[in-house]
Enzyme design. Sequence first.
Site, PDB file in Angstrom:
ATOM      1  N   CYS A  29     -28.980  85.274  -8.556  1.00 57.82           N
ATOM      2  CA  CYS A  29     -27.677  85.934  -8.478  1.00 57.82           C
ATOM      3  C   CYS A  29     -26.651  85.227  -9.358  1.00 57.82           C
ATOM      4  O   CYS A  29     -25.611  85.798  -9.675  1.00 57.82           O
ATOM      5  CB  CYS A  29     -27.190  85.996  -7.033  1.00 57.82           C
ATOM      6  SG  CYS A  29     -26.956  84.388  -6.260  1.00 57.82           S
ATOM      7  N   SER A  72     -29.059  92.980  -2.107  1.00 56.84           N
ATOM      8  CA  SER A  72     -28.429  93.912  -3.051  1.00 56.84           C
ATOM      9  C   SER A  72     -27.109  94.451  -2.523  1.00 56.84           C
ATOM     10  O   SER A  72     -26.848  94.450  -1.316  1.00 56.84           O
ATOM     11  CB  SER A  72     -29.365  95.089  -3.323  1.00 56.84           C
ATOM     12  OG  SER A  72     -29.482  95.915  -2.170  1.00 56.84           O
ATOM     13  N   GLN A  92     -40.480  95.223  -9.596  1.00 59.55           N
ATOM     14  CA  GLN A  92     -39.467  94.524 -10.374  1.00 59.55           C
ATOM     15  C   GLN A  92     -39.802  94.571 -11.862  1.00 59.55           C
ATOM     16  O   GLN A  92     -38.909  94.734 -12.695  1.00 59.55           O
ATOM     17  CB  GLN A  92     -39.359  93.074  -9.910  1.00 59.55           C
ATOM     18  CG  GLN A  92     -38.198  92.298 -10.518  1.00 59.55           C
ATOM     19  CD  GLN A  92     -36.845  92.816 -10.083  1.00 59.55           C
ATOM     20  OE1 GLN A  92     -36.674  93.247  -8.946  1.00 59.55           O
ATOM     21  NE2 GLN A  92     -35.877  92.795 -10.993  1.00 59.55           N
ATOM     22  N   LYS A 122     -35.004  87.150   9.657  1.00 64.21           N
ATOM     23  CA  LYS A 122     -35.841  88.190   9.057  1.00 64.21           C
ATOM     24  C   LYS A 122     -35.896  87.935   7.545  1.00 64.21           C
ATOM     25  O   LYS A 122     -34.948  88.197   6.819  1.00 64.21           O
ATOM     26  CB  LYS A 122     -35.285  89.579   9.353  1.00 64.21           C
ATOM     27  CG  LYS A 122     -36.185  90.717   8.853  1.00 64.21           C
ATOM     28  CD  LYS A 122     -35.641  91.161   7.562  1.00 64.21           C
ATOM     29  CE  LYS A 122     -36.162  92.244   6.770  1.00 64.21           C
ATOM     30  NZ  LYS A 122     -37.324  92.023   5.948  1.00 64.21           N
TER      31      LYS A 122
END
Length: 480
Positions: free
Chosen positions: A283, A228, A330, A174
């Site tokens: 990240c 997240s 964002q 997914k």
Amino acid sequence: MSESIFCNFINGEWVEGASSLTNISPADTSDIIGQYAQADTNQVEQALDAAIVGQLAWQESGLEQRYSVLMAIGDELIARKDELGKLLAREEGKTLPEGAGEIYRSGQFFHYYAAEVLRQMGETADSVRPGIEIETRREPVGVVGIITPWNFPLATAAWKIAPALAFGNAVVLKPANQVPASAWALTEIISRQGLPAGTFNLVMGPGAAVGDLLINSTKINALTFTGSLETGRKVAIATAANLVKCQLEMGSKNALVVLDDADLDNAVECAVGGAFFGTGQKCTASSRLIVTEGIHDRFVDAVVARMKQLVVGHPLREGVHIGAVADARQMKQNLNYIEIAKKEGGKLVSGGEVITEETEGYYLTPALFTETTNDMTINREEAFAPIACVIKVKDYDEALATLNDTNYGLVGGICTQSLKSATHFKRNAQTGCVMVNLPTAGTDYHVPFGGRKDSSFGSREMGSYAKEFYTIVKTTYIRS
């Protein structure tokens, strides 16, 4: 397969969804990449049921078959890196060189795990009881649910899918709904490799629907997620309730320490590359720059000068260093963090401006703040933006303490010419990865990746360490 809709892939078939999503480029909102199917509840369940059957067939495949499949996928990704890199750049907003580089690295992941297929060795041992021998071997964990983020839409999928298939598992993928095109392109390549029906499945759709079905399913044996911290906590709770194996890569608030004795030019390149390339949407980005007072002013001046050389613009245009922000949401979040930093006392010394291009998109110049402290919101929360904040400290000891003063722990970096400082730092930085005189961004595919604290949960990704998640160990006792 419909000519107008990019379909889901379930049980070896291309299947239209209950609805579709328009995939729009953040670099040019008039650029429609395509219409992508959205799976409904029944289709997700069909994919899971198919994966259960497909996995049983795939685990019986010979090692050379698995090796050949993964090599073929890797070969095609590398051969098509420019074409697929352009698609990725249009979809996600990163520059064309960054997009092509991500495709190439994705191919390397498949090549690496193709080789790992042939390294699956067991062990033997003598029992403490006479006349008994013991064997241990690794077997597939089963059906693996994979949920991937929007910032590295193909690389993250590749480093999860490749080991899952290498060790004999079935996959239900997914992808993030902002970036379905890259996942679809990878699925199309995989669909031509002759895998047993159901071994690999693609279900596109929103996390609140498709993602929730996956994480709460009792039909999966393991689930790996990158995203997240907030969502990661929900994944951990849901999978724990069903005793499903779980692996999470979540947030970060990485820091780069710059000591007085650092090579200034190298430190500047480490800071700028680590904080701003990829539009800061990584990240591993170093959003905190912890700088000792002896080099602070020279470092700030040099970083500002280097930032003025960076070109922000359409990701497909030659000479652009920083592409578009991922989407309107964002961009709004980025601007909000800039205002918060100003209100809390940070001094904006460069960038942070919305700019316009020939195409309508989301463009923000990299922002550098000085006069910040580690307790400010901008230094506590992950902005996922081209925003870096300088924190002035007295010495190495204060720098290390500041770096560790966070609930995250993915990457820590240091720029120094002192072997003593570097050695102490790599042992005492409370992070899963440490960089010495290098940008915090960037990892190699053959070694483990992951963090500590709220950054990661479960076993490591990448390298040979991936087998800890994608396999289970069986111990057999034999009376001779």
